[in-house]
Design an enzyme around this catalytic site. Structure first.
Site, short mmCIF file in Angstrom:
data_model
loop_
_atom_site.label_atom_id
_atom_site.label_comp_id
_atom_site.label_asym_id
_atom_site.label_seq_id
_atom_site.Cartn_x
_atom_site.Cartn_y
_atom_site.Cartn_z
N ASP A 6 0.87 -1.17 0.00
CA ASP A 6 0.00 0.00 0.00
C ASP A 6 0.91 1.22 0.00
O ASP A 6 1.64 1.47 0.97
CB ASP A 6 -0.92 0.02 1.22
N THR A 10 3.59 9.25 2.43
CA THR A 10 4.70 9.26 3.40
C THR A 10 5.36 7.90 3.54
O THR A 10 6.59 7.80 3.60
CB THR A 10 4.20 9.73 4.78
N GLY A 107 -9.86 7.44 -3.21
CA GLY A 107 -8.49 6.95 -3.08
C GLY A 107 -8.43 5.45 -2.92
O GLY A 107 -9.28 4.85 -2.23
N ASP A 109 -6.44 3.75 -1.20
CA ASP A 109 -6.23 3.38 0.20
C ASP A 109 -7.55 3.33 0.96
O ASP A 109 -7.74 2.48 1.84
CB ASP A 109 -5.26 4.35 0.87
#
Length: 256
Positions: A6, A10, A107, A109
């Site tokens: 994933d 960051t 998104g 995620d």
């Protein structure tokens, strides 16, 4: 067993998973300057560190919100494992209902986290992911992703505060002695931890009003472990949510 990635702004979460068993999970800094070979070496070293037998790998999957890195990482995984990862996308047949204005903007995620939460919990759900941004995802009673909210992440807010003021320093995530700080550092820590926790409690309350009922709340992300203990609302912390979700979606995309 599959290798799952994933890719966030960051961190890159990487792990090997099969069914209910997660063999390992680790985090790498997301670095847009690294080459395919550099990432391949990193992935090979991680598999060696965790003593993963690559002959037992059956495939790979990747979810990414960093498009410039996606193909680089896919080729790096292929170089190490021989598998080109399946890519999670809005067009993929992941089986999640998206009741939003623009499904293609959701998104990856958020999709992955929702897939994992729905596998383990009965909706309605509110999913909180605390990374570069803090995101809230709402799942209604019917199990559809019906929207959410996006806020600046805790560290982005802290960096902006320190960077745009002349007398406020950078601080750590350690809790203050009391919610009412007695010095500048503790005042900032209180705002960062207690303030963020209060925001989370308030957002949950407001989203439940919109959903029309109480929801199960699940949190994940690198910063959630530090903030969630200060929330008054019951929140389930799941550090492995994204890896679990990638396994769920991998199975869905490989259904015959």
């Amino acid at each position: 067993m599959i290798i799952a990635l994933d890719v966030g702004n960051t961190n890159i979460v990487i792990g090997c998973v099969e069914g209910e068993h997660i063999y390992f999970e680790g985090r790498l800094a997301t670095d847009r300057s690294k080459t395919e070979m550099e990432y391949a070496v990193m992935f090979k070293n991680i598999l060696d560190i965790y003593d993963v037998d690559q002959n037992l790998l059956d495939g790979a999957i990747i979810s990414s919100v960093v498009p410039p890195l996606t193909d680089i990482l896919k080729r790096a995984i292929h170089a190490v494992t021989g598998f080109f990862p399946i890519e999670v996308s809005a067009k993929a047949a992941h089986g999640l209902k998206l009741e939003v204005d623009h499904p293609e903007e959701v998104g990856n995620d958020l999709t992955v986290a929702a897939a994992a939460a729905l596998k383990e919990h009965k909706p309605p759900l509110i999913i909180i992911d605390m990374g570069t941004a803090t995101t809230f995802t709402a799942i209604n009673r019917e199990g559809a992703l019906c929207g959410g909210a996006i806020l600046p992440g805790v560290m982005i807010s802290q960096e902006a505060l320190s960077g745009r003021t002349s007398q406020l320093p950078s601080i750590s995530m350690e809790p203050p002695k009391d919610v009412i700080g007695k010095n500048t550092i503790d005042c900032m820590k209180s705002g960062m931890l207690h303030g963020t926790a209060a925001m989370i409690d308030g957002m949950i309350e407001r989203m439940e009003v919109s959903l029309g009922e109480t929801a199960t709340v699940v949190a994940t992300g690198g910063l959630a472990r530090s903030v969630i203990p200060f929330c008054k609302r019951e929140i389930l912390f799941d550090n492995d949510l994204l890896i679990k979700g990638l396994w769920v979606i991998y199975q869905k995309l490989n259904e015959k």
